[in-house]
Design a protein around this motif. Structure first.
Motif, PDB file in Angstrom:
ATOM      1  N   TYR A   1     -21.939   4.603  -7.514  1.00  0.00           N
ATOM      2  CA  TYR A   1     -21.454   4.978  -8.850  1.00  0.00           C
ATOM      3  C   TYR A   1     -22.194   6.200  -9.486  1.00  0.00           C
ATOM      4  O   TYR A   1     -22.410   6.360 -10.708  1.00  0.00           O
ATOM      5  CB  TYR A   1     -21.769   3.571  -9.832  1.00  0.00           C
ATOM      6  N   SER A   2     -22.378   7.306  -8.697  1.00  0.00           N
ATOM      7  CA  SER A   2     -22.806   8.609  -8.941  1.00  0.00           C
ATOM      8  C   SER A   2     -21.535   9.353  -9.593  1.00  0.00           C
ATOM      9  O   SER A   2     -20.525   8.904  -9.632  1.00  0.00           O
ATOM     10  CB  SER A   2     -23.335   9.396  -7.895  1.00  0.00           C
ATOM     11  N   THR A   3     -22.065  10.304 -10.509  1.00  0.00           N
ATOM     12  CA  THR A   3     -21.051  11.001 -11.262  1.00  0.00           C
ATOM     13  C   THR A   3     -20.119  11.797 -10.233  1.00  0.00           C
ATOM     14  O   THR A   3     -18.889  11.815 -10.631  1.00  0.00           O
ATOM     15  CB  THR A   3     -21.714  12.071 -12.329  1.00  0.00           C
ATOM     16  N   ALA A   4     -20.704  12.243  -9.319  1.00  0.00           N
ATOM     17  CA  ALA A   4     -19.705  12.888  -8.480  1.00  0.00           C
ATOM     18  C   ALA A   4     -18.643  12.369  -7.670  1.00  0.00           C
ATOM     19  O   ALA A   4     -17.558  12.356  -7.553  1.00  0.00           O
ATOM     20  CB  ALA A   4     -20.649  13.646  -7.214  1.00  0.00           C
ATOM     21  N   ASN A   5     -19.085  10.857  -7.340  1.00  0.00           N
ATOM     22  CA  ASN A   5     -18.180   9.758  -6.832  1.00  0.00           C
ATOM     23  C   ASN A   5     -17.101   9.374  -7.640  1.00  0.00           C
ATOM     24  O   ASN A   5     -15.960   9.613  -7.332  1.00  0.00           O
ATOM     25  CB  ASN A   5     -18.858   8.815  -6.154  1.00  0.00           C
ATOM     26  N   LEU A   6     -17.495   9.122  -8.900  1.00  0.00           N
ATOM     27  CA  LEU A   6     -16.624   8.848  -9.742  1.00  0.00           C
ATOM     28  C   LEU A   6     -15.544   9.927 -10.172  1.00  0.00           C
ATOM     29  O   LEU A   6     -14.229   9.681 -10.417  1.00  0.00           O
ATOM     30  CB  LEU A   6     -17.228   8.461 -11.215  1.00  0.00           C
ATOM     31  N   VAL A   7     -16.040  11.140 -10.301  1.00  0.00           N
ATOM     32  CA  VAL A   7     -14.939  12.245 -10.506  1.00  0.00           C
ATOM     33  C   VAL A   7     -14.049  12.369  -9.397  1.00  0.00           C
ATOM     34  O   VAL A   7     -12.842  12.421  -9.477  1.00  0.00           O
ATOM     35  CB  VAL A   7     -15.765  13.778 -10.814  1.00  0.00           C
ATOM     36  N   ILE A   8     -14.493  12.487  -8.130  1.00  0.00           N
ATOM     37  CA  ILE A   8     -13.661  12.637  -7.041  1.00  0.00           C
ATOM     38  C   ILE A   8     -12.583  11.427  -6.942  1.00  0.00           C
ATOM     39  O   ILE A   8     -11.543  11.774  -6.645  1.00  0.00           O
ATOM     40  CB  ILE A   8     -14.654  12.603  -5.661  1.00  0.00           C
ATOM     41  N   LEU A   9     -13.132  10.277  -7.057  1.00  0.00           N
ATOM     42  CA  LEU A   9     -12.162   9.115  -6.929  1.00  0.00           C
ATOM     43  C   LEU A   9     -11.195   9.125  -8.210  1.00  0.00           C
ATOM     44  O   LEU A   9     -10.113   8.524  -7.955  1.00  0.00           O
ATOM     45  CB  LEU A   9     -13.000   7.625  -7.086  1.00  0.00           C
ATOM     46  N   ALA A  10     -11.714   9.609  -9.224  1.00  0.00           N
ATOM     47  CA  ALA A  10     -10.591   9.603 -10.419  1.00  0.00           C
ATOM     48  C   ALA A  10      -9.502  10.708 -10.163  1.00  0.00           C
ATOM     49  O   ALA A  10      -8.503  10.687 -10.473  1.00  0.00           O
ATOM     50  CB  ALA A  10     -11.590  10.173 -11.860  1.00  0.00           C
ATOM     51  N   VAL A  11      -9.994  12.005  -9.461  1.00  0.00           N
ATOM     52  CA  VAL A  11      -8.913  12.945  -9.086  1.00  0.00           C
ATOM     53  C   VAL A  11      -7.959  12.207  -7.934  1.00  0.00           C
ATOM     54  O   VAL A  11      -6.841  12.551  -8.174  1.00  0.00           O
ATOM     55  CB  VAL A  11      -9.681  14.162  -8.767  1.00  0.00           C
ATOM     56  N   CYS A  12      -8.663  11.644  -7.098  1.00  0.00           N
ATOM     57  CA  CYS A  12      -7.794  11.319  -6.245  1.00  0.00           C
ATOM     58  C   CYS A  12      -7.083  10.113  -6.622  1.00  0.00           C
ATOM     59  O   CYS A  12      -5.667   9.975  -6.242  1.00  0.00           O
ATOM     60  CB  CYS A  12      -8.625  10.405  -4.833  1.00  0.00           C
ATOM     61  N   GLY A  13      -7.188   9.229  -7.542  1.00  0.00           N
ATOM     62  CA  GLY A  13      -6.480   8.125  -8.267  1.00  0.00           C
ATOM     63  C   GLY A  13      -5.304   8.943  -8.920  1.00  0.00           C
ATOM     64  O   GLY A  13      -4.367   8.336  -8.615  1.00  0.00           O
ATOM     65  N   ALA A  14      -5.577  10.016  -9.648  1.00  0.00           N
ATOM     66  CA  ALA A  14      -4.466  10.725  -9.908  1.00  0.00           C
ATOM     67  C   ALA A  14      -3.491  11.155  -9.148  1.00  0.00           C
ATOM     68  O   ALA A  14      -2.298  10.846  -9.230  1.00  0.00           O
ATOM     69  CB  ALA A  14      -4.893  11.660 -10.899  1.00  0.00           C
ATOM     70  N   ALA A  15      -4.059  11.672  -8.063  1.00  0.00           N
ATOM     71  CA  ALA A  15      -3.182  12.230  -7.168  1.00  0.00           C
ATOM     72  C   ALA A  15      -2.318  11.091  -6.371  1.00  0.00           C
ATOM     73  O   ALA A  15      -0.785  11.263  -6.212  1.00  0.00           O
ATOM     74  CB  ALA A  15      -3.818  13.197  -5.939  1.00  0.00           C
ATOM     75  N   VAL A  16      -2.914   9.758  -6.046  1.00  0.00           N
ATOM     76  CA  VAL A  16      -2.395   8.883  -5.473  1.00  0.00           C
ATOM     77  C   VAL A  16      -1.262   8.163  -6.377  1.00  0.00           C
ATOM     78  O   VAL A  16      -0.248   7.851  -6.025  1.00  0.00           O
ATOM     79  CB  VAL A  16      -3.397   7.662  -5.208  1.00  0.00           C
ATOM     80  N   GLY A  17      -1.644   8.240  -7.641  1.00  0.00           N
ATOM     81  CA  GLY A  17      -0.546   7.587  -8.745  1.00  0.00           C
ATOM     82  C   GLY A  17       0.558   8.444  -8.882  1.00  0.00           C
ATOM     83  O   GLY A  17       1.853   8.025  -8.753  1.00  0.00           O
ATOM     84  N   TYR A  18       0.424   9.816  -8.631  1.00  0.00           N
ATOM     85  CA  TYR A  18       1.747  10.669  -8.825  1.00  0.00           C
ATOM     86  C   TYR A  18       2.658  10.596  -7.555  1.00  0.00           C
ATOM     87  O   TYR A  18       3.798  10.528  -7.811  1.00  0.00           O
ATOM     88  CB  TYR A  18       1.271  12.238  -9.020  1.00  0.00           C
ATOM     89  N   VAL A  19       2.010  10.666  -6.249  1.00  0.00           N
ATOM     90  CA  VAL A  19       2.644  10.215  -5.022  1.00  0.00           C
ATOM     91  C   VAL A  19       3.368   9.032  -5.098  1.00  0.00           C
ATOM     92  O   VAL A  19       4.723   9.120  -4.676  1.00  0.00           O
ATOM     93  CB  VAL A  19       1.626  10.544  -3.772  1.00  0.00           C
ATOM     94  N   TRP A  20       2.868   8.031  -5.737  1.00  0.00           N
ATOM     95  CA  TRP A  20       3.324   6.731  -5.785  1.00  0.00           C
ATOM     96  C   TRP A  20       4.616   6.748  -6.676  1.00  0.00           C
ATOM     97  O   TRP A  20       5.534   6.251  -6.428  1.00  0.00           O
ATOM     98  CB  TRP A  20       2.243   5.535  -6.227  1.00  0.00           C
TER      99      TRP A  20
END
Length: 72
Positions: A30-49
């Motif tokens: 739950y580091s800040t970098a991990n949260l930011v990376i997963l949030a950006v990846c989540g947005a990309a996955v949601g858009y592709v979906w």
């Protein structure tokens, strides 16, 4: 914008939130970098979906095709 697109966008947002939360829980870090990376990846996955489901629904005839919408 019609109701099927609103429902599809709401579904994409819900999918994005659930996917991002699942990936955060699964990674266990739950580091800040991990949260930011997963949030950006989540947005990309949601858009592709969203784009994939919209294409599939247009293909199945549940949504009007892009060419049909421009003629209105």
């Amino acid at each position: 914008m019609n109701c099927p697109l609103i429902s599809l966008k709401a579904g994409a947002v819900i999918f994005t939130v659930l996917w991002t939360a699942w990936m955060m829980w699964w990674s266990g870090a739950y580091s800040t970098a991990n949260l930011v990376i997963l949030a950006v990846c989540g947005a990309a996955v949601g858009y592709v979906w969203y784009r994939a489901m919209r294409w599939q629904f247009e293909r199945m005839g549940m949504l009007p095709h892009k060419d049909d919408r421009s003629a209105q």
